[in-house]
Design an enzyme around this catalytic site. Sequence first.
Site, PDB file in Angstrom:
ATOM      1  N   LYS A 173     -18.358  87.149  55.214  1.00 38.63           N
ATOM      2  CA  LYS A 173     -17.572  86.490  54.503  1.00 38.63           C
ATOM      3  C   LYS A 173     -18.212  85.344  53.749  1.00 38.63           C
ATOM      4  O   LYS A 173     -18.525  84.414  54.092  1.00 38.63           O
ATOM      5  CB  LYS A 173     -16.689  85.885  55.547  1.00 38.63           C
ATOM      6  CG  LYS A 173     -15.327  85.408  54.707  1.00 38.63           C
ATOM      7  CD  LYS A 173     -14.414  84.145  55.432  1.00 38.63           C
ATOM      8  CE  LYS A 173     -15.200  82.925  54.971  1.00 38.63           C
ATOM      9  NZ  LYS A 173     -14.939  82.243  53.756  1.00 38.63           N
ATOM     10  N   GLU A 246     -25.556  76.538  61.464  1.00 38.89           N
ATOM     11  CA  GLU A 246     -26.677  75.668  60.528  1.00 38.89           C
ATOM     12  C   GLU A 246     -25.587  74.770  59.707  1.00 38.89           C
ATOM     13  O   GLU A 246     -24.901  75.230  58.668  1.00 38.89           O
ATOM     14  CB  GLU A 246     -27.358  76.519  59.304  1.00 38.89           C
ATOM     15  CG  GLU A 246     -28.250  77.423  60.068  1.00 38.89           C
ATOM     16  CD  GLU A 246     -29.553  76.659  60.783  1.00 38.89           C
ATOM     17  OE1 GLU A 246     -29.653  75.526  60.656  1.00 38.89           O
ATOM     18  OE2 GLU A 246     -30.353  77.323  61.380  1.00 38.89           O
ATOM     19  N   CYS A 280     -28.504  71.557  51.784  1.00 39.21           N
ATOM     20  CA  CYS A 280     -28.564  70.721  53.193  1.00 39.21           C
ATOM     21  C   CYS A 280     -29.789  70.054  53.334  1.00 39.21           C
ATOM     22  O   CYS A 280     -29.537  69.167  54.090  1.00 39.21           O
ATOM     23  CB  CYS A 280     -28.204  72.046  54.155  1.00 39.21           C
ATOM     24  SG  CYS A 280     -29.498  73.296  54.233  1.00 39.21           S
ATOM     25  N   GLU A 377     -23.152  62.519  53.953  1.00 45.60           N
ATOM     26  CA  GLU A 377     -23.758  63.575  53.202  1.00 45.60           C
ATOM     27  C   GLU A 377     -23.246  63.821  51.591  1.00 45.60           C
ATOM     28  O   GLU A 377     -22.143  64.220  51.493  1.00 45.60           O
ATOM     29  CB  GLU A 377     -23.796  65.038  53.862  1.00 45.60           C
ATOM     30  CG  GLU A 377     -24.547  65.936  53.066  1.00 45.60           C
ATOM     31  CD  GLU A 377     -24.544  67.304  53.622  1.00 45.60           C
ATOM     32  OE1 GLU A 377     -23.294  67.770  54.314  1.00 45.60           O
ATOM     33  OE2 GLU A 377     -25.337  68.164  53.820  1.00 45.60           O
TER      34      GLU A 377
HETATM   35  P1  NAD Z   1     -17.646  74.497  54.338  1.00 49.15           P
HETATM   36  O1  NAD Z   1     -17.821  74.410  55.988  1.00 49.15           O
HETATM   37  O2  NAD Z   1     -16.438  74.042  53.656  1.00 49.15           O
HETATM   38  O3  NAD Z   1     -17.538  76.161  54.186  1.00 49.15           O
HETATM   39  C1  NAD Z   1     -18.541  77.079  54.870  1.00 49.15           C
HETATM   40  C2  NAD Z   1     -17.867  78.442  54.929  1.00 49.15           C
HETATM   41  O4  NAD Z   1     -17.091  78.495  56.043  1.00 49.15           O
HETATM   42  C3  NAD Z   1     -17.118  79.124  54.036  1.00 49.15           C
HETATM   43  O5  NAD Z   1     -17.330  80.368  53.601  1.00 49.15           O
HETATM   44  C4  NAD Z   1     -15.792  78.434  54.102  1.00 49.15           C
HETATM   45  O6  NAD Z   1     -14.691  79.386  53.413  1.00 49.15           O
HETATM   46  C5  NAD Z   1     -15.892  78.852  55.496  1.00 49.15           C
HETATM   47  N1  NAD Z   1     -14.769  78.107  56.456  1.00 49.15           N
HETATM   48  C6  NAD Z   1     -13.841  77.033  56.040  1.00 49.15           C
HETATM   49  N2  NAD Z   1     -13.303  76.852  57.033  1.00 49.15           N
HETATM   50  C7  NAD Z   1     -13.387  77.430  58.080  1.00 49.15           C
HETATM   51  C8  NAD Z   1     -12.995  77.661  59.407  1.00 49.15           C
HETATM   52  N3  NAD Z   1     -11.845  76.824  59.792  1.00 49.15           N
HETATM   53  N4  NAD Z   1     -13.312  78.758  60.216  1.00 49.15           N
HETATM   54  C9  NAD Z   1     -14.445  79.471  59.339  1.00 49.15           C
HETATM   55  N5  NAD Z   1     -14.784  79.455  58.324  1.00 49.15           N
HETATM   56  C10 NAD Z   1     -14.271  78.561  57.717  1.00 49.15           C
HETATM   57  O7  NAD Z   1     -19.099  74.220  53.630  1.00 49.15           O
HETATM   58  P2  NAD Z   1     -19.419  74.056  52.144  1.00 49.15           P
HETATM   59  O8  NAD Z   1     -18.641  73.221  51.492  1.00 49.15           O
HETATM   60  O9  NAD Z   1     -19.032  75.808  51.600  1.00 49.15           O
HETATM   61  O10 NAD Z   1     -20.996  74.259  52.165  1.00 49.15           O
HETATM   62  C11 NAD Z   1     -21.586  72.849  52.185  1.00 49.15           C
HETATM   63  C12 NAD Z   1     -22.094  72.457  53.478  1.00 49.15           C
HETATM   64  O11 NAD Z   1     -22.910  73.321  53.959  1.00 49.15           O
HETATM   65  C13 NAD Z   1     -22.981  71.108  53.667  1.00 49.15           C
HETATM   66  O12 NAD Z   1     -22.466  70.203  54.480  1.00 49.15           O
HETATM   67  C14 NAD Z   1     -24.333  71.570  53.775  1.00 49.15           C
HETATM   68  O13 NAD Z   1     -25.227  70.477  54.228  1.00 49.15           O
HETATM   69  C15 NAD Z   1     -24.201  72.798  54.572  1.00 49.15           C
HETATM   70  N6  NAD Z   1     -25.275  73.608  54.570  1.00 49.15           N
HETATM   71  C16 NAD Z   1     -26.012  73.692  55.643  1.00 49.15           C
HETATM   72  C17 NAD Z   1     -27.150  74.416  55.466  1.00 49.15           C
HETATM   73  C18 NAD Z   1     -28.143  74.569  56.699  1.00 49.15           C
HETATM   74  O14 NAD Z   1     -28.665  75.464  56.897  1.00 49.15           O
HETATM   75  N7  NAD Z   1     -28.071  73.536  57.725  1.00 49.15           N
HETATM   76  C19 NAD Z   1     -27.546  75.147  54.426  1.00 49.15           C
HETATM   77  C20 NAD Z   1     -26.677  75.009  53.241  1.00 49.15           C
HETATM   78  C21 NAD Z   1     -25.437  74.355  53.291  1.00 49.15           C
END
Ligand code: NAD
Length: 473
Positions: A173, A246, A280, A377
């Site tokens: 997804k 992650e 990230c 962040e």
């Molecule tokens: P997000 O948490 O808003 O969304 C991530 C994914 O989760 C999306 O596909 C979203 O649709 C889905 N999602 C949202 N709510 C959900 C729920 N309740 N249950 C299941 N899935 C759900 O994150 P984002 O804004 O898309 O990405 C940015 C964040 O990701 C930043 O905090 C960044 O640091 C982090 N990030 C971490 C890494 C790592 O490897 N540690 C890598 C890249 C990004």
Amino acid sequence: MTLNLDSDYTMTLDGRGESSAQTFDVLNPATEARIAAAPDASLEQLNAAIAAARAAFGPWRDRPIAERQQALRAMADRLEAHADGFMRLLTREQGKPHADARSEVGRCVVWLREFAARELPVDRYDDGAGHLFETRRVAIGVVAAISPWNFPMTLAIWKIAPALLAGNTVVLKPSPYTPLTSLKMGELFRDVLPPGVLNVISGGDRLGPWLTEHPGIDKIAFTGSTVTGRRVMQSASARLKRVTLELGGNDAAIVLPDVDVKDTAAKLFWGAFRNSSQYCLATKRLYVHESIYDAFADALATVAAGVVVGDGAQPGTGLGPIQNRVQYERVKELIADAHRTGVRFLTGGDVPEGKGYFVPVTILDNPPDDARSVVEEAFGPVLPLLKYRDVDEAVRRANDTEYGLGGSVWSRDVARAQAIARRLETGTVWINHIHVMSPNVAFGGHKQSGVGVENALDGLLEYTNVQTVSVLA
Ligand code: NAD
């Protein structure tokens, strides 16, 4: 195989393309123009995807690993043959410059090939009393892979490659902001993999929770924010689903006084701002020794002045837009907060009006440790440059966060830098370089930056259960 990357975005369910009754718009963040309508999966379609993955699981797991390795290699070849098209589509939906999009597609190919070369380990133990133990690694079942919008292709492949190699099946997804490259990868791999082995579904905010709560899911591999990660872990708890999370980071760089200022500033500029800081592992707090602080600030501002912020599809663009309006508003608010609280700007700070979510490179001059730009962040090009006096103080401030993803230390004295690195409470520390990653090096977060790891053998084993078989000889 011919693949039209410009239209006809369908989900992949049980090896077939499927659209849906409802759709949602996907925008180009550089122009705010609608690129496409993506399928908004219904609950019935999600159920069908998971049922297909369950049905495909047993036969896929029972194949010799050599066949799964071969499938990963075939996926890599397919993707490589379509690299240009994916590069353009990735820039259109995500915003990053073409050169960065090309690297992202290239990394996916490398990751698939490197995982294809891995085996699952078997441990044997003879206790000397007639018992022979064999501990194997077996697939878990159906994996829900959930990816964010900053590196939509890489972070999907980081999950798909080890999950499939270990014998699991997958329901991917993508983020609703960047679903198109994932939908097209699903289509690209449709006839490389048996039906149901890799399903790709897209949808809005309801789809993530549906997926993580679903009883047909055995493991969740999630990359995204810490806030969402907590929700994912909570929904996993009802059935004790395996999780790899992650999550966010607030990485610190510590620059010692003995560095080459210009060279280090240039490297750390990109360490902080690549992908418009939607990374990230971006350097989000830059601690510079007070004796070189002014020279370092000048060097950073000089690099910033030479970097073009614009449409990633245009030649010469160094940094693209923020990927979506919600994040754009969040970053603008962080800048407004710095203005309100009287922080001095070394560069940037004025967000232009007009189409596209563009934010200029913004560097803040030594804001206080409790400033929002230091604590939160940013996930956008707003970097606090921070002054320190002694290394113990820098280490303490670097560790003073709920996050623990990455960090870096910069010094000509490598032994000293290594000693500092060991004191940082993070999953990765780079010394005198930054962001070099490999499918053969484990990556994960300490503290609230995550649970578990991705990549390397450790990452592969996250997609397995341990099974010990003991024989009386
Ligand atoms: P997000 O948490 O808003 O969304 C991530 C994914 O989760 C999306 O596909 C979203 O649709 C889905 N999602 C949202 N709510 C959900 C729920 N309740 N249950 C299941 N899935 C759900 O994150 P984002 O804004 O898309 O990405 C940015 C964040 O990701 C930043 O905090 C960044 O640091 C982090 N990030 C971490 C890494 C790592 O490897 N540690 C890598 C890249 C990004």
